[in-house]
Design an enzyme around this catalytic site. Structure first.
Site, mmCIF file in Angstrom:
data_model
loop_
_atom_site.group_PDB
_atom_site.id
_atom_site.type_symbol
_atom_site.label_atom_id
_atom_site.label_comp_id
_atom_site.label_asym_id
_atom_site.label_seq_id
_atom_site.Cartn_x
_atom_site.Cartn_y
_atom_site.Cartn_z
ATOM 1 N N ASP A 24 -6.173 -3.502 1.342
ATOM 2 C CA ASP A 24 -7.089 -4.644 1.520
ATOM 3 C C ASP A 24 -7.341 -4.885 3.016
ATOM 4 O OD1 ASP A 24 -4.459 -5.480 2.025
ATOM 5 O OD2 ASP A 24 -4.993 -7.570 1.709
ATOM 6 N N HIS A 26 -5.327 3.873 -3.034
ATOM 7 C CA HIS A 26 -5.892 2.527 -3.161
ATOM 8 C C HIS A 26 -6.076 1.986 -1.748
ATOM 9 C CE1 HIS A 26 -6.546 -1.340 -5.265
ATOM 10 N NE2 HIS A 26 -6.000 -1.856 -4.178
ATOM 11 N N ASP A 86 -2.416 9.539 -9.136
ATOM 12 C CA ASP A 86 -3.280 9.674 -7.958
ATOM 13 C C ASP A 86 -4.666 9.145 -8.331
ATOM 14 O OD1 ASP A 86 -4.533 10.239 -5.603
ATOM 15 O OD2 ASP A 86 -4.409 12.426 -5.785
ATOM 16 N N GLU A 100 -1.293 2.691 -3.437
ATOM 17 C CA GLU A 100 -1.809 1.942 -2.295
ATOM 18 C C GLU A 100 -1.154 2.463 -1.013
ATOM 19 O OE1 GLU A 100 -1.504 -2.316 -2.558
ATOM 20 O OE2 GLU A 100 -2.759 -2.615 -0.794
#
Ligand SMILES: [Zn+2]
Length: 587
Positions: A193, A515, A560, A569
């Site tokens: 993020d 991610h 994956d 992530e």
């Protein structure tokens, strides 16, 4: 750290699910040909896809029944070495039967692959000096790629991996106790993020500064090709400073530090500059608004910075020392103000009920930097109960700082330190390292991981085992510690059940769908380079993992896939542990 510890954001994955699958299939059709490399490698043969130093142990692992193996030159297939495989061993964590191919006796530099008659061939790998320097470079460049508030461009090595300045405006959220604009530009995007979190910044930046302190002779001449390169400061410190400057801006005038600067919820999978959600400085929601863990982390990191930057920028070092002292004083007044997400905030929480270990770390680093007796007294009053923290790495190193605290004290060469405390810490670290090394030696996959270690971010745990071993090696030099640390590195770089390198763009068969929003915004076929994925996670907290067969052993609970935030992530804290491990293994 993104979706970790929050559930309210998971609608994003459900709503994005079908296009994610389409994207994954499309990527495979377009990108699964590896062109000129080992296109038909058997996943049953596991090697460190980067390679092996010339003079250390060299072992490949085979999860198929066979008797012998050959090491062949990648250029012409000529046999460089022949050997017998070890007897098969059952590995409970993967369910695999594993045999070892030991080619330590081969002392020839070059590129090679393993051929196992009846099984196939491996991915190619290097033997030689300095095999890990390129990975170190990429792993550190990954921090540059995470820079927030500035334009980033990986240049001609990775054309198109760039973004304009992002998150250049910020404001106080109501929970901070203030209002209005607060830009606080800078720092690193924390994980998949775009949030920036003080507690995870703490252990991450501290680990990178330690990497410099402990391995400076190996790192000082490695250019990371940064905008600051050539300014007279070593590049690892140039990169760490990018985050330090942001951490310093998160300190309020009373000395306390706000917890994080994020949007109120996670953005979609868009490029950084396309995330238009307001960037908010977030606090605890009631006086004193700052948290003790965040503030103590700032005190510890700024205290280290005051030492390491002094030869390169004494004014910056002094600014850090002042910030560290003021942060420490704040924690004396507020010894355990904890943080929970205030109403309306759903980004990562990094909740931690106990900030005593953060304070212990701050005290140790301040003592190490200043020699002021008050810090020593605090440390000596509080260290003893924390000694067991040295026995095994924490699952979440951002919340368990006792190992950093204890080791900082034992690494300090400060006049007036308590010899008994130092001896207790060193002995505990070294005896734990002996057990960690013995496990790597006895484990069929030659890794220190135990069944309980396959948690969220398990690859970070593997890297921490490496760190523990390398720090033990400083207290009590032992080639077996260095070798066992390298075994854990081999695991991360492809010598594992999946025959997969968990560092993006490193090795012929590397993780492809982390991610990570900049990698998943649809602009590039392959991910941004040098990033360590989270790894197998028996907790299975996302839908991709939950869909795996129920009877999979813990070390195989991995997908994956971009949607698998619980196993795939990336995150700056385990990235820093990888950098430390790589730096320790540089020659
Ligand atoms: Zn940003």
């Amino acid at each position: 750290m993104n979706e970790r510890f929050t559930v309210s954001d998971r609608w994003q994955f459900r709503s994005g699910h079908s296009w994610l699958i389409s994207l994954a299939i499309g990527l495979c059709l377009a990108g699964c040909q590896t062109g000129g490399r080992a296109e038909n490698a058997s996943l049953a043969i596991k090697v460190d896809q980067v390679g092996y130093p010339l003079n250390g142990p060299k072992v490949a692992l085979i999860s198929a029944a066979a008797q012998s193996f050959e090491v062949r030159n990648a250029a012409d297939g000529a046999v460089a070495y022949r050997g017998r495989l070890s007897p098969s061993q059952a590995d409970a964590n993967t369910g695999d039967q594993v045999q070892a191919a030991d080619f330590s006796a081969l002392h020839q530099a070059g590129r090679f692959y393993i051929e196992v008659p009846g099984v196939g061939r491996s991915w190619t790998f290097a033997l030689g000096p300095d095999v890990y320097e390129r990975v170190y470079y990429l792993a550190m460049r990954a921090f540059y790629g995470q820079r927030c508030g500035t334009a980033v461009d990986l240049g001609s090595e990775f054309p198109g991996y760039s973004h304009p300045a992002c998150h250049v405006r910020g404001e106080f959220h109501l929970s901070s106790g203030q209002s209005g604009e607060r830009d606080n530009i800078g720092g690193w995007h924390d994980a998949g993020d775009y949030g920036r979190y003080m507690v995870n910044s703490g252990v991450t930046t501290g680990t990178l500064l330690w990497t410099w302190e402990l391995f400076a002779p190996k790192l000082k001449s490695i250019s990371l090709n940064l905008p600051e390169s050539g300014n007279g400061t070593p590049d690892i410190l140039n990169e760490a400073r990018w985050n330090l400057e942001w951490m310093l801006k998160m300190q309020d005038s009373d000395g306390g530090a706000w917890v994080k600067q994020t949007s109120t919820r996670f953005s979609g999978f868009v490029a950084p500059e396309d995330d238009r959600l307001p960037s908010e400085v977030i606090g605890t929601g009631s006086p004193p608004y700052k948290s003790t863990c965040a503030t103590a982390d700032l005190a510890a990191v700024a205290a280290i910075a005051a030492r390491v930057y002094r030869p390169f920028d004494s004014a910056f070092a002094a600014r850090n020392l002042d910030a560290a002292r003021r942060a420490w004083t704040w924690t004396e007044k507020y010894p355990n103000v904890t943080f929970r997400n205030p109403p309306g905030i759903t980004t990562g929480e990094y909740g931690d009920a106990n900030c005593q270990d953060e304070r212990l770390w701050a005290a140790a680093e301040l003592w190490r930097t200043t020699g002021d007796a008050a810090y020593n007294d605090f440390f000596l009053r509080n260290y003893n109960d924390n000694l067991p923290s040295l026995d095994a790495p924490p699952d979440e190193n951002w919340s368990s700082l006792a190992p950093m605290a204890l080791q900082a004290y034992a690494l300090a060469k400060q006049k007036g330190s308590d010899a008994k405390a130092i001896a207790a810490i060193r002995d505990r670290r070294v005896s734990a390292a002996r057990a960690i090394a013995a496990r790597a030696r006895d484990n069929p996959y030659h890794v220190s991981m135990q069944t309980k270690d396959y948690v969220w971010g398990s690859n970070g745990v593997a890297a921490l085992y490496g760190m523990d071993l390398l720090i033990a090696n400083i207290f009590h030099p032992d080639p077996e510690f260095v070798s066992a640390a390298r075994d854990n590195l081999h695991y991360l770089l492809g010598r594992n059940a999946f025959s997969l390198s968990w560092v993006t763009r490193v090795g012929e068969n590397a993780v492809k769908h982390p991610h990570h929003r900049p990698s998943g915004d649809g602009r590039q076929e392959l991910p941004w380079p040098g990033l360590l994925a989270g790894g197998p996670n028996a907790g299975r907290q996302d839908a991709m993992l939950a869909a795996l067969p129920a009877d999979l052993p813990p070390a195989k609970d991995y997908a994956d896939q971009m949607g698998s935030y619980a196993s795939n992530e990336i995150a700056i804290n385990w990235q820093a542990s990888l950098v430390f491990l790589l730096a320790g293994e540089l020659e």
